[in-house]
Write a protein that holds these residues in place. Structure first.
Motif, PDB file in Angstrom:
ATOM      1  N   SER A 157     -10.325  -8.386   4.977  1.00  0.00           N
ATOM      2  CA  SER A 157      -9.632  -7.548   4.124  1.00  0.00           C
ATOM      3  C   SER A 157      -8.486  -8.162   3.426  1.00  0.00           C
ATOM      4  N   GLU A 158      -7.882  -7.695   2.440  1.00  0.00           N
ATOM      5  CA  GLU A 158      -6.769  -8.154   1.615  1.00  0.00           C
ATOM      6  C   GLU A 158      -5.723  -7.754   2.534  1.00  0.00           C
ATOM      7  N   ILE A 159      -5.520  -6.787   3.180  1.00  0.00           N
ATOM      8  CA  ILE A 159      -4.200  -6.296   3.936  1.00  0.00           C
ATOM      9  C   ILE A 159      -4.079  -7.014   5.191  1.00  0.00           C
ATOM     10  N   LEU A 168      -5.507 -10.319   5.544  1.00  0.00           N
ATOM     11  CA  LEU A 168      -5.133 -11.754   5.385  1.00  0.00           C
ATOM     12  C   LEU A 168      -3.610 -11.836   4.949  1.00  0.00           C
ATOM     13  N   ASN A 169      -3.344 -10.740   4.034  1.00  0.00           N
ATOM     14  CA  ASN A 169      -1.759 -10.860   3.766  1.00  0.00           C
ATOM     15  C   ASN A 169      -0.811 -10.941   4.720  1.00  0.00           C
ATOM     16  N   PHE A 170      -1.106  -9.991   5.815  1.00  0.00           N
ATOM     17  CA  PHE A 170      -0.115  -9.971   7.101  1.00  0.00           C
ATOM     18  C   PHE A 170      -0.436 -11.284   7.685  1.00  0.00           C
ATOM     19  N   GLU A 171      -1.424 -11.470   8.004  1.00  0.00           N
ATOM     20  CA  GLU A 171      -1.785 -12.973   8.935  1.00  0.00           C
ATOM     21  C   GLU A 171      -0.963 -14.038   8.074  1.00  0.00           C
ATOM     22  N   ASP A 172      -1.119 -14.255   6.705  1.00  0.00           N
ATOM     23  CA  ASP A 172      -0.382 -15.314   6.131  1.00  0.00           C
ATOM     24  C   ASP A 172       1.167 -15.091   6.261  1.00  0.00           C
ATOM     25  N   SER A 181       1.059  -1.286   0.039  1.00  0.00           N
ATOM     26  CA  SER A 181       0.064   0.012   0.113  1.00  0.00           C
ATOM     27  C   SER A 181       0.892   1.048   0.269  1.00  0.00           C
ATOM     28  N   GLU A 182       0.335   2.224  -0.025  1.00  0.00           N
ATOM     29  CA  GLU A 182       0.952   3.747  -0.090  1.00  0.00           C
ATOM     30  C   GLU A 182       2.013   3.572   1.315  1.00  0.00           C
ATOM     31  N   TYR A 183       3.191   4.080   0.869  1.00  0.00           N
ATOM     32  CA  TYR A 183       4.129   4.145   1.928  1.00  0.00           C
ATOM     33  C   TYR A 183       3.924   4.599   3.210  1.00  0.00           C
ATOM     34  N   PHE A 184       3.687   3.638   4.281  1.00  0.00           N
ATOM     35  CA  PHE A 184       3.256   3.847   5.679  1.00  0.00           C
ATOM     36  C   PHE A 184       1.920   5.064   5.642  1.00  0.00           C
ATOM     37  N   ASP A 185       1.277   5.138   4.441  1.00  0.00           N
ATOM     38  CA  ASP A 185       0.109   5.830   4.539  1.00  0.00           C
ATOM     39  C   ASP A 185      -1.333   5.084   4.764  1.00  0.00           C
ATOM     40  N   LYS A 186      -2.185   5.805   5.076  1.00  0.00           N
ATOM     41  CA  LYS A 186      -3.692   5.344   5.292  1.00  0.00           C
ATOM     42  C   LYS A 186      -3.699   4.462   6.457  1.00  0.00           C
ATOM     43  N   GLN A 187      -3.169   3.279   6.282  1.00  0.00           N
ATOM     44  CA  GLN A 187      -3.315   2.078   7.449  1.00  0.00           C
ATOM     45  C   GLN A 187      -2.111   2.332   8.498  1.00  0.00           C
ATOM     46  N   GLY A 188      -0.863   2.961   7.836  1.00  0.00           N
ATOM     47  CA  GLY A 188       0.218   3.045   8.690  1.00  0.00           C
ATOM     48  C   GLY A 188       0.543   1.792   9.540  1.00  0.00           C
ATOM     49  N   THR A 189       0.716   1.743  10.786  1.00  0.00           N
ATOM     50  CA  THR A 189       1.164   0.753  11.524  1.00  0.00           C
ATOM     51  C   THR A 189       0.008  -0.111  12.015  1.00  0.00           C
ATOM     52  N   ILE A 190      -1.437   0.274  11.666  1.00  0.00           N
ATOM     53  CA  ILE A 190      -2.207  -0.489  12.374  1.00  0.00           C
ATOM     54  C   ILE A 190      -2.902  -1.337  11.407  1.00  0.00           C
ATOM     55  N   LEU A 191      -3.270  -2.558  11.940  1.00  0.00           N
ATOM     56  CA  LEU A 191      -4.026  -3.579  11.225  1.00  0.00           C
ATOM     57  C   LEU A 191      -5.337  -3.222  11.044  1.00  0.00           C
ATOM     58  N   PRO A 192      -6.004  -3.406   9.789  1.00  0.00           N
ATOM     59  CA  PRO A 192      -7.415  -3.018   9.806  1.00  0.00           C
ATOM     60  C   PRO A 192      -8.098  -4.364  10.555  1.00  0.00           C
ATOM     61  N   THR A 193      -9.133  -3.754  11.238  1.00  0.00           N
ATOM     62  CA  THR A 193     -10.155  -4.380  11.762  1.00  0.00           C
ATOM     63  C   THR A 193     -10.992  -5.705  11.034  1.00  0.00           C
ATOM     64  N   ASP A 194     -11.297  -5.275   9.954  1.00  0.00           N
ATOM     65  CA  ASP A 194     -11.807  -6.363   8.832  1.00  0.00           C
ATOM     66  C   ASP A 194     -10.850  -7.407   8.579  1.00  0.00           C
ATOM     67  N   GLU A 195     -11.225  -8.573   9.361  1.00  0.00           N
ATOM     68  CA  GLU A 195     -10.247  -9.686   9.100  1.00  0.00           C
ATOM     69  C   GLU A 195     -10.335 -10.368   7.928  1.00  0.00           C
TER      70      GLU A 195
END
Length: 671
Positions: free
Chosen positions: A433-435, A437-441, A417-431
């Motif tokens: 979501s692509e972001i 699931l990718n990090f979980e994997d 995603s954009e460089y440390f932008d929008k989501q930053g250091t926070i995981l989305p609470t929509d488990e």
């Protein structure tokens, strides 16, 4: 049009890979660009081997995995060097095709570097079953999105043993990290032996870890070691700044005529020692008093047959005056015609254990999906400006291996995603979501390697994608950090306080930034964090049995480049943070550092939670309530330079090795 087509191919292949790997459930890291499982296994026993390159390396790999090479065998490994791989859009020198069937393994590549990358993938595809080595059947087409994927160790400030450096290079090369940046000189010490000026290495001219340096023999050995592991070695001799060790020795500034004469002789010795293509010359954080210094040094080094790398911001180069630049600050800008290495926001010495790895894994390198002529890649930096006297802690507290595995995947795969932008250091609470699931994997695969490859290594990370919180809107405390707010009396989905409504929102992770060390540059839980506020976080933890466990908890991760004072005894930090488990307050450990005057030469003690034994706590069978009070005053204070409004809380085994199994973290108690 060609670039658009390349991007479309890139994104399509990435999508195919994700779905394929999830279906297969393997632990490849980094994920290949294209992976198709064949639902069969190659049994490695007796194999015939046919390869035009890396013969000894192949023999060693087969032996390491438990097989033997025979002239005639029913199973075979064949390596082919081709003139090109037409399906690969960029970086063909490290690209490869790999096919594993029941009886044959075929590797196709353009160079031996590509073959080497295929070998690392084969290692990861292998598994032991009934004392036999099986390799998962598959078809892989793979290449790196960025041609530079590396790490830097600042040994000028904090010496690392020669064996440790080799261990890091060898280990990370298995995850396709291909660059080691060796920062050899600093104000504290000149760590590379000089035969012509041996006084440079005298203990009297070093202010930290005196007498520790690398011999020229070791330097040559490390260059050869890097080549064996297909790793580019970039030695850095920092000039003309960061050079107090040079000045102590010679009583001359580098930019003086005498200083330049000495430095040129040193560079002659260094260029002769290192059989490498690049020399890094620094040029950052210094006042230039001699306008001829940098052009003259660049010309001198180039005349020795070396290319030159320099920091940006640093000396202002015109196009063609430098061979590569390395961006170190948010002010660093890539320059057309000069390949750039992105190291902005990639300083592990500032990172915490759990929050920053999320931002790192999700980020795009220089906001690009893949490399180009002008964008070479990324190097992670470790700058231990403060003394960290234990080598183990240098690796552990910088969360070195987990962070390097995150950037190994991101720099190989590209995207993000954009460089440390929008989501930053926070995981989305929509488990779903692509972001997420990718990090979980990624986390699943990384923890597999922690268990199977990193035993005995400093590797503090534990699973955090199951750690769930409720966090309140922040209450204004008017500078009174001890002020009590409604969540301390009763937990609720929302609160009314002094006529204002305060909501509660969910968050996921063992470490949560409410405000980042770099302020609003990095998005955190609060979009617009304000001084003089108090937040609360809480969760319920279900334990299947009554048990004694360990707790990692901290509220200010101490950066390894700051001379911050340790907390006062009996206090977690200078913000008034507190934690309760089942309404019983958990007190901080006894701090080992007690000094009250800032000093970078007083080593970090047990301030960071991973650097001390876990706090022993008891979990009841059933639900356990965890409540955190998170006040903050001013974002600048005398005791701590970079205020981190954050928390880390996770239950681990008493030995600190793993997350406690069977726990359920839930913002709400359920039956």
């Amino acid at each position: 049009m060609k670039n658009i087509r390349t991007l479309l191919i890139f994104f399509f292949i990435n999508l195919c890979t994700i779905s394929a790997v999830w279906a297969g459930g393997n632990h490849l890291l980094p994920l290949p660009q294209k992976y198709v499982p064949l639902h069969t296994y190659f049994s490695l026993d007796k194999v015939s081997l046919s390869t035009p390159v890396l013969q000894q390396e192949w023999e060693d790999l087969v032996s390491e995995m438990g097989g033997t090479i025979a002239a005639k065998a029913s199973c075979s490994i064949e390596v082919k060097l081709l003139t090109s791989l037409p399906e690969v859009p960029l970086n063909q020198d490290e690209a490869y095709k790999l096919e594993v069937t029941k009886r044959h393994i075929t590797v196709e590549a353009v160079t031996e570097r590509g073959v080497y990358m295929a070998m690392q993938t084969l290692r990861q595809l292998s598994e032991k079953k009934n004392k036999k080595t099986l390799i998962q059947g598959c078809e892989i087409l793979d290449w790196p999105a960025f041609r530079i994927r590396g790490f830097m160790q600042d040994v000028g400030r904090s010496y690392l043993s020669f064996e440790e450096l080799k261990r890091e290079i060898a280990t990370l090369s298995r995850f396709k990290i291909n660059t080691f940046h060796w920062h050899l000189t600093e104000n504290q010490a000149w760590r590379l032996e000089s035969k012509i000026f041996p006084m440079l290495n005298d203990s009297s001219n070093m202010t930290r870890m005196a007498g520790k340096y690398y011999t020229l023999k070791e330097a040559r050995e490390l260059a050869d070691f890097c080549k064996k592991h297909q790793v580019l070695l970039i030695p850095e001799i920092d000039m003309p700044g960061h050079s107090a060790a040079f000045i102590r020795t010679f009583r001359h500034d580098m930019q003086s005529p005498e200083g330049m004469r000495i430095l040129k002789l040193l560079m002659d010795e260094i260029c002769e020692t290192f059989d490498v293509p690049y020399i890094h010359i620094g040029t950052d954080e210094v006042k230039f008093t001699n306008p001829d210094f940098v052009p003259e040094m660049v010309a001198h080094i180039r005349a020795k047959g070396k290319k030159v790398i320099s920091w940006n911001p640093g000396w202002h180069y015109k196009p063609g005056e430098i061979d590569m630049m390395q961006l170190w600050s948010y002010r660093g800008k890539a320059q057309e015609g000069t390949p750039a290495i992105d190291s902005r926001f990639h300083y592990l010495n500032h990172f915490d254990t759990f929050g920053d790895i999320i931002g790192l894994y999700n980020s795009r390198i220089y906001n690009a999906d893949m490399g180009s002529d002008d964008l070479a890649g990324v190097i992670m930096g470790i700058w231990n400006d403060r003394l960290v006297d234990k080598e183990w802690n240098m690796i552990l507290e910088n969360n070195f291996y987990p962070n390097m595995l995150a950037i190994a995947e991101r720099s190989w795969r590209g995207g993000g995603s954009e460089y440390f932008d929008k989501q930053g250091t926070i995981l989305p609470t929509d488990e779903k979501s692509e972001i997420f699931l990718n990090f979980e994997d990624f986390e699943r695969r990384m923890l597999w390697y922690k268990e199977h490859q990193f035993k005995g290594y400093p590797f503090a990370y534990v699973k955090q994608t199951n750690v769930k919180w409720n966090i309140t809107d922040a209450f204004p405390n008017d500078g009174d950090l001890s002020k009590v707010f409604p969540p301390e009396k009763e937990l609720s989905d929302s609160y009314t306080y002094e006529g204002n409504r305060y909501e509660v929102r969910p968050a996921i992770g063992a470490g949560i930034y409410l405000r980042h060390v770099w302020g609003k540059i990095i998005p955190t839980f609060y979009k617009d964090p304000q001084e003089n506020h108090t937040a609360y976080a809480y969760t319920y933890v279900y334990s299947p049995k009554a048990q004694d466990v360990g707790l990692w908890a901290e509220f200010q991760n101490y950066g390894r480049s700051e001379n911050d004072l340790p907390p006062l005894q009996g206090k977690w930090d200078y913000k008034g943070s507190r934690i309760w488990l089942n309404d019983q307050e958990i007190l901080p450990p006894v701090w080992t550092a007690t000094h009250r005057v800032k000093n970078s030469e007083i080593a970090l003690g047990n301030e960071n939670c991973v650097a001390r034994p876990p706090i022993p706590v008891h979990l009841n069978k059933g639900w356990n309530k965890v409540l955190l009070k998170l006040p903050v005053g001013r974002f600048k204070m005398d005791e701590v330079r970079l205020v981190k409004w954050m928390f880390t809380t996770v239950f681990i085994t008493p030995d600190g090795e793993k997350a406690v199994e069977g726990l359920i973290y839930s913002p709400e108690k359920t039956k």
